[in-house]
Motif scaffolding. Structure first.
Motif, short mmCIF file in Angstrom:
data_model
loop_
_atom_site.label_atom_id
_atom_site.label_comp_id
_atom_site.label_asym_id
_atom_site.label_seq_id
_atom_site.Cartn_x
_atom_site.Cartn_y
_atom_site.Cartn_z
N SER A 33 27.02 20.34 13.37
CA SER A 33 25.91 20.11 12.45
C SER A 33 25.34 21.41 11.91
N PHE B 218 28.22 4.24 10.33
CA PHE B 218 28.80 5.53 9.96
C PHE B 218 30.12 5.34 9.23
N THR C 272 19.90 9.99 7.93
CA THR C 272 21.34 10.20 7.83
C THR C 272 21.89 9.51 6.58
N VAL D 81 25.67 14.08 14.34
CA VAL D 81 24.57 13.15 14.53
C VAL D 81 25.06 11.90 15.25
N SER E 225 29.29 16.64 8.64
CA SER E 225 28.12 17.12 9.38
C SER E 225 27.45 15.97 10.13
N LYS E 226 27.70 14.73 9.68
CA LYS E 226 27.06 13.57 10.33
C LYS E 226 27.77 13.17 11.61
N VAL F 192 20.08 18.48 8.34
CA VAL F 192 20.61 18.03 9.62
C VAL F 192 19.73 18.55 10.75
N ILE G 11 17.23 16.03 11.38
CA ILE G 11 17.77 14.87 12.08
C ILE G 11 17.87 15.18 13.57
N HIS H 133 20.58 11.29 3.48
CA HIS H 133 21.16 12.61 3.26
C HIS H 133 22.62 12.51 2.83
N THR H 134 23.33 11.54 3.38
CA THR H 134 24.72 11.36 2.97
C THR H 134 24.81 11.15 1.46
#
Lengths: 208, 292, 464, 540
Positions: free
Chosen positions: D138, D13, D250, D171, D167-168, D228, D231, D253-254
């Motif tokens: 999220s 991350f 993840t 996650v 937003s991650k 999200v 996910i 999408h990033t």
């Protein structure tokens, strides 16, 4: 078939002589291609006037012209043949020209009814054109007021024959060659601003 | 390998056009007319390929139909033709059912880009209708396919075919088949789900600016694509084909069934078709899924 | 050295005003520095008692243990800050006369360990507060002061009633003795005593439903003085109340009642602030809310929670000083404390100060308020009181809503005036902000001290 | 107080964060605030590398308020209010959960937390509180209320950060807490079921909302919520494959959102327009930007052969493996609907006819806008073709979390024992076919005629005037609102619910404020009344 129903345009004779040579010099591939384009015709049926009433029976169960490979399409881009069915008012002519310009070559025009030849019953109308061939290239006239569906089918058959045998000089070739003439005629009626948009310079183009 | 792929492609092309000609013939008979020759679609395609000019709106417009055709061909190549797994399996060992399902939308999306680029609103409308309809179409089809994948514990088309040696899935999972078949009708683009290219409303829709070679390619890919879909249905529900005749028979039966349905019904609007697809076949598929 | 100096020096300084009228502000600073020196001197000698006279009823006993030292140094710090901050205000010396008395009153309240002296200093502090409220000398200020006085008088009556009852029943006034003998009294009298004390101190510690006067008073008071009320006065009463309570060793239901009242007070105050249109009033409500939290935390009789509460007292004092003093600057420029006026100023420095103050009050890391809140919540969690944890967090959300509303109002509105903060003020306010940040990042030393203090507080005053 | 630990999960991350921040550094930005961005960056590092819950919480809060001040530069008051109420609320539920965990286990440090002796009711409470936090961050329904406005109104660059990274964090926290700390055996299955369905419902609803949106950034915001949502759904399966799928998605999408937001930002930068109804026809003006956007939307829609498909494929197989048929069908439905908004995005901006007469005068896009976009595109293409480059990383994370890695380690092959596909063959076959058809096309005798004018379209023989709006971007997706089910989704909004809550609190506030204006006499009355009541109660 009665020859009188089918009117060739006035240069027919000289054209036939001219294309005789081309016909003989065709390769096998060209012949095949001609055969295919005669066998499959996409029609944009421009219902400009009362002749349009004769077209539905031609395309539907009664006369079933799909037998001959003739199918109606909606847009000029897909079409090979345009049927101008009857008199053209000034307003309609603009659209007819536009549609004609947008068709891909080779493209053919069948003019349906007497009005497209000489104005017919609108011969002295201030608002309709008298001769369609002054404005776009026309390949086939189906005379009559109204011509029967059979006559239209006859027109198609004749057109297919001449395409297959390559016996006529198509209207679109003439249109390209004499573009200045057609353009002058169009401008005289419609004014400059509705001029068609042509990318290519037809005058300098090598015709095959 | 490459010869196999070529054969698959040619077969898809040939059968696709043949079936399309057949479709036109059968429709004509239903309408009470003779109809064109069986090879008419083939003639059309050759003629369109050999037209002198075609209008080209730029490189994206140029690439659109090519992507669409690539998608269709890719789909065919990833679906095995026969269930013995030796010849004409194409690239299917490198993919699976999920991949194939996605290939089926790859082409349309590429096409959508091409269609959008010419700036004719009718084209975009047609595409929107198509994508909207896709919502409805995919739901029951996907549920059915998911049901099969769960039942077979595999996403591999070959495995699903092999597992049908005793009973075809059409008998084992009839509800799933019904749902899949209804959306299959839509995938073929026949009535009552043919709102996308309705010439009267949106002026041919996506194909509005396609002429000459572009239209030719569009028609060819649609023929190939139709055959691919038939093949997929046969593989998934009718146990695949043992021999060439088996293949022809099964695809033909399926095809004729779809043609008759298509000729009986009128056209749904976009909203109606999605509504219908989200209600009837989806519910059937969900019930079928619960039985799996 | 005697603890009496804590009280005598400031009160003397204000009585001798005529001799150095023009230099009062410097003297005030000097007095506070002196007091700070005393505090530093006594730090190493904790805890210690001082008996000035043992004859009952007029016994005078001062106690400086960990917890009272905590409050004494806090108050001296605040007053020192106040006097330094206002050192350039030449034409407003009158205020220092009163603040010095105010200091001695507050310190006396903290240090006294017998109930009668507590009453005396209670009155001294209160009266100086009434005067401070009326300092503005306009209609609003006077009416505020009168209102304050009336309510304060009621509080005194109840306090006196409680003291009287205890004295009549037990015969002595020393806190430690009362603590030892309280439970020998009749149950009904016990209840009555506690009730009178609760009402008397409840009014002063601004607890629901005895706090409906507060918002008006804060609004009437000059902004900087309101900071003193918020940072010093209410805390002093709060300390004394719980000092007495823990000494009397009240039973669990009474403490539970106080917890409930504190929670309710917190909720209602924060709710009221939600739609308030006046920033000063919002700060007043926020003070009420924080006092509610302190009330419920102090009444928990748990060392961790109480230490967190003490930490919160410190942090809250610093934050409120910062906020009220910054608001004072805004008020001077915009001539109003309305939200619209607040939205209209432009000053990156003040905005940052406000933001830090708000974030700290909300208990958002990395600022000191977070440590305080975390300690309190941790303590409640170890007691198993998860309901209170949830309630505090939920109500804090309401608090966040209006604080951030103010921030976004300032950030997104059309600016009408630019505020240039003078250098002195800038340094002083930055110091406070840095203190908040420092305590947020390195809280351990203070937390340890708070734990000691909390133990002392919960123990109560032991019979010597 | 601050305890850190380098973990594989944190590395992944944090690596994403670094890539996003570094690439965004190149993009021109009017509202650059170095302090706030570095605070944000530090807080993210704090979250990803924390080794106790307090450090995590501190990072979480700093992230919350530093983002607030970043958004505050451009957003309006109501948006800010929404943002802060939801995010502070989410943080407080996190704090509540942390306090509960402390009460149950007596520690904040991850490695010391042991839930074996904790009553299941308490674990459930902790789970629900944590889930609320993650849902808010999220943007899972019905806590997505703040997301769209904040994404669309914050400055173009920061929207990318919000969507790609912030937003991650939800996650990340989900994986950290439910896979590592609480672990699956203590979790209640019904809760996970609910989470799964909430995730997928969110994605369906957000997808339809996105289709209906006229503003490019709002569309992307809704799409973010939807992605999200997947996910979260896939994470709630709590299996090895599902974890790998979630991690893959993840990453994808990033970069998709980084690419798309910056792409749109570039267009907004040059055109100052952000609505589809005022954009359009920019394809031949900005071809490179267009191609990058297409790469982005193909990945977003999850089409083969780009990266988006790989992650979607893993999501599907993970669901299939667990026999979650209905869930998978719902995911597929949402995923199929996503084509529509993907197309709307690209059509609305680049295709169709230009709606703005000034289109020709738009300046060039500064080259610096391409840095993050090309980074994203390269990564997306690589991940689709050669999944082998990233799968070992996921397997490593799984190993460190304590799960058995299940993905193949092939260079081109992606998948598990359940199903796999060869990304190299897919992209190779597609490319080959494309090139062959292209060659065939070029070899055809057929001549291409280029229309001189953009208005030379077949329009029923009509010549549309230049001022006729021929752009369909605005109306796209309108038909959906005629479909019963979708109409229901589109016509409802959580706006009314939250508005009602807000009004309720406002009214209460009005009432209590009245109390604080009592006169001295009345105050005295209240005091005596209170005294009397308490006295009466005591006597009784």
């Amino acid at each position: 078939m009665q020859k009188g129903f089918v009117a060739y345009n006035n240069e027919q004779k000289s054209l036939e002589a001219e294309t005789e040579g081309i016909k003989n010099s065709q390769t096998l591939i060209q012949k095949a291609m001609n055969w295919f384009s005669a066998r499959s015709m996409f029609v944009v049926a421009y219902g400009t006037g009362c002749g349009a009433i004769e077209m539905p029976p031609v395309f539907t169960s009664r006369y079933d012209i799909e037998r001959l490979g003739v199918v109606g399409v909606a847009t000029p881009r897909q079409a090979d043949i345009m049927i101008v069915s009857g008199y053209c008012s000034l307003k309609t002519l603009r659209r007819v020209i536009r549609t004609y310009e947008q068709m891909s070559e080779p493209k053919y025009v069948i003019a349906l009814g007497s009005c497209t030849i000489n104005g017919g019953m609108y011969w002295d109308s201030y608002n309709t054109i008298k001769k369609l061939e002054e404005y776009i290239g026309v390949d086939m006239y189906v005379a009559g007021c109204m011509p029967r569906p059979e006559a239209l089918i006859e027109g198609f058959v004749k057109l297919q024959e001449s395409i297959r045998n390559n016996t006529i000089q198509p209207g679109y070739v003439k249109y390209r060659e004499d573009y200045a003439y057609y353009q002058a005629n169009q401008e005289k009626l419609l004014g400059k601003e509705t001029q068609p948009v042509y990318e290519e310079d037809y005058a300098g183009m090598n015709l095959s | 390998m490459f010869i196999d792929l070529l054969i698959m492609l040619v077969m898809a092309y040939g059968f696709g056009f043949l079936y399309y000609g057949l479709y036109r013939n059968i429709s004509a008979r239903v309408h009470g007319r003779f109809g064109p020759s069986l090879a008419q679609s083939f003639y059309d395609s050759i003629k369109l390929f050999t037209k002198d000019t075609s209008t080209d709106f730029g490189w994206m417009f140029f690439a659109g139909p090519i992507i669409m055709a690539s998608g269709a061909i890719l789909t065919v190549l990833f679906i095995p033709y026969f269930n013995h797994g030796e010849r004409l399996v194409g690239l299917s060992p490198y993919g699976n059912l999920i991949v194939v399902l996605y290939f089926m939308v790859l082409g349309p999306l590429g096409n959508a880009l091409g269609v959008g680029s010419h700036g004719n609103p009718f084209g975009a409308m047609g595409i929107t209708r198509g994508l909207t309809r896709l919502l409805g179409l995919e739901m029951p089809f996907y549920i059915a396919v998911v049901g099969l994948m769960i039942a077979n514990e595999s996403a591999d088309i070959g495995t699903i075919m092999a597992n049908q040696a005793e009973t075809y899935n059409i008998i084992a999972h009839p509800l799933l088949f019904i749902a899949a078949f209804i959306s299959f009708l839509g995938f073929l683009g026949k009535s009552p789900f043919d709102v996308v290219g309705a010439p009267q409303e949106v002026y041919s829709g996506p194909a509005v600016e396609f002429g000459g070679k572009f239209l030719a390619l569009a028609l060819s890919q649609s023929a190939i694509f139709s055959f691919a879909k038939l093949l997929l249905m046969v593989d998934l529900f009718l146990g695949g084909a043992d021999s060439l005749w088996d293949l022809i028979l099964k695809t033909f039966v399926l095809f004729v069934a779809s043609v008759f349905v298509g000729n009986v019904y009128g056209r749904f609007t976009t909203a109606q078709s999605v509504d219908f697809l989200l209600k009837v076949p989806t519910v059937i598929a969900i019930v079928g899924l619960l039985f799996v | 050295m005697s603890l009496v100096y804590f009280i005598a020096i400031p009160i003397l300084a204000s009585f001798l005003t005529p001799f150095y009228k023009n230099y009062l502000r410097f003297v005030s600073v000097l007095v506070n520095i002196l007091l700070a020196g005393f505090a530093a001197f006594f730090y190493s000698r904790l805890p210690l008692n001082e008996f000035i006279s043992l004859d009952s009823p007029l016994s005078i006993i001062f106690i400086l243990d960990y917890v009272s030292f905590f409050f004494v140094s806090l108050f001296i710090g605040v007053m020192l800050f106040f006097s330094l901050y206002s050192i350039k205000e030449k034409n407003n010396t009158a205020v220092f006369v009163v603040t010095n008395i105010f200091t001695s009153g507050a310190l006396g309240l903290i240090l006294s360990a017998d109930i009668f002296n507590i009453y005396i200093f209670f009155e001294i502090a209160s009266i100086s507060a009434y005067i401070l409220t009326g300092l503005n000398r306009d209609k609003v200020a006077y009416s505020g002061a009168i209102k304050y006085m009336i309510v304060g008088a009621v509080a005194s009556i109840f306090l006196l009633l409680g003291i009287m009852l205890m004295y009549l029943n037990l015969g002595y006034l020393t806190l430690s003795s009362i603590g030892a003998g309280f439970h020998t009294m009749d149950k009904g009298i016990q209840y009555l005593v506690l009730l009178s004390l609760f009402i008397g101190f409840g009014i002063k510690t601004e607890i629901l439903p005895l706090n409906f006067w507060v918002a008006d008073i804060y609004q009437a008071t000059p902004t900087k003085i309101a900071a003193l009320f918020s940072a010093v006065l209410s805390k002093a009463y709060l300390f004394v109340f719980f000092h007495i309570l823990y000494t009397l060793k009240v039973d669990a239901p009474a403490l539970l009642f106080l917890t409930a009242i504190g929670l309710l007070s917190f909720a209602v105050a924060e709710l009221s602030a939600l739609r308030s249109k006046d920033v000063k009033r919002i700060f007043a409500y926020s003070t009420l809310g924080q006092l509610g939290v302190l009330f419920l935390a102090l009444s928990s009789a748990n060392v961790v929670v109480v230490s967190g509460a003490l930490f919160l007292i410190l942090v809250h004092s610093i934050s409120k000083l910062m906020l009220f003093f910054s608001l004072d600057l805004v008020e001077k420029k915009m001539h109003s404390t309305r939200v619209e006026a607040f939205a209209g100023f432009r000053s990156a420095f003040l905005f940052t100060i406000f933001a830090i103050g708000f974030l700290s009050l909300l208990g958002i890391p990395p600022f000191a308020g977070f440590i305080a809140k975390l300690t309190i919540l941790k303590g409640f969690a170890s007691m198993g009181a998860y309901g209170i944890v949830g309630a505090i967090l939920a109500i804090s959300l309401v608090e966040a809503t209006y604080f951030f509303r103010l921030l976004s109002a300032n950030q997104r509105s059309k600016k009408t005036a630019e505020i240039k903060v003078p250098l002195l003020q800038k340094i002083m306010l930055s110091l406070l902000a840095l203190a908040i940040l420092y305590l947020g990042l390195f809280p351990q030393g203070l937390l340890d001290f708070c734990t000691d203090a909390a133990q002392t507080l919960i123990q109560g005053v032991i019979h010597v | 107080m601050f305890n850190f630990e380098i973990t594989a999960l944190g590395n992944m991350f944090f690596g994403l964060t670094v890539l996003v921040f570094v690439s965004l550094f190149f993009v021109p930005n009017k509202h650059r605030s170095v302090t706030l961005y570095s605070l944000l960056f530090a807080s993210l590092a704090c979250i990803f590398y924390a080794s106790d819950l307090i450090t995590l919480f501190i990072g979480w809060e700093i992230m919350g308020w530093s983002s607030y001040f970043l958004i505050a530069k451009t957003a309006d008051k109501q948006t800010l209010q929404k943002y802060i109420v939801f995010n502070i609320g989410g943080a407080f539920t996190l704090l509540g959960a942390i306090i509960l965990i402390y009460g149950a286990c007596g520690s904040f440090v991850y490695s010391e937390l042991d839930f074996s002796a904790v009553p299941s009711g308490q674990v459930t409470a902790i789970t629900i509180l944590l889930l609320l936090t993650l849902f808010v961050k999220s943007g899972i329904m019905p806590f997505h209320y703040w997301v769209v406005d904040s994404y669309s109104q914050s400055n173009d660059l920061f929207s990318a950060v919000l969507s790609a990274i912030i937003s991650k964090t939800g996650v990340f926290a989900f994986i950290l807490i439910f896979f590592q700390i609480i672990t699956v055996q203590y979790l209640q299955t019904p809760i996970l079921e609910v989470v799964a369905w909430l995730g997928v419902l969110t994605s369906i609803i957000a997808t339809f909302k996105a289709i209906n949106e006229d503003e490019a950034k709002r569309l992307l915001a809704y799409s973010s919520i939807a992605q999200v949502g997947y996910i979260v759904t896939i994470l709630s399966i709590m299996g090895s494959l599902s974890l790998e799928a979630a991690l893959y998605h993840t990453v994808i999408h990033t970069f998709v959102k980084l690419l798309l937001f910056i792409n749109v930002a570039a267009i907004i930068y040059v055109s100052k327009q952000h609505r589809f109804s005022t954009l359009g026809g920019l394809l031949y003006k900005y071809p490179l930007n267009f191609i990058l956007l297409v790469v982005g939307i193909i990945s977003l829609a999850g089409m083969p052969p780009l990266g988006g498909f790989s992650s979607k494929f893993l999501i599907y197989t993970a669901l299939l493996e667990e026999h979650k048929g209905l869930l998978l069908a719902a995911v597929l439905f949402s995923s199929a609907s996503a084509f529509l908004y993907c197309y709307k995005l690209v059509y609305g901006i680049y295709l169709g006819q230009p709606t703005n007469p000034k289109t020709e005068a738009y300046p060039r896009i500064p080259l610096r806008f391409y840095v993050p976009q090309i980074l994203g595109a390269v990564i997306l293409i690589t991940l689709g073709t050669i999944p082998g480059v990233i799968v070992p990383m996921f397997n490593g994370i799984l190993g460190s979390v304590g799960f058995e890695p299940v993905l193949y380690r092939g260079v081109f092959v992606l998948g598990s024992d359940f199903a796999s596909f060869n990304g190299g063959v897919v992209i190779g076959a597609f490319g080959l076919i494309f090139v062959l058809i292209l060659l065939f096309f070029v070899r055809l005798k057929n001549r291409s005629v280029k229309p001189k004018d953009r208005l030379d379209i077949s329009y029923c023989g009509e010549v549309p005037r230049a001022d006729v709006n021929l752009h369909y971007g605005y109306g796209m997706g309108r038909e959906l609102s005629r479909i019963g089910l979708i109409k229901m989704i589109l016509s409802r909004s959580s706006h009314a619910l939250w508005q009602r809550v807000s009004t309720l609190f406002g009214d209460l506030s009005g009432i209590t404020q009245k109390l604080y204006t009592l006169s001295a006499q009345n105050m005295g009355l209240v005091i005596f009344a209170f005294f009397t009541i308490l006295l009466y109660m005591g006597v009784k």
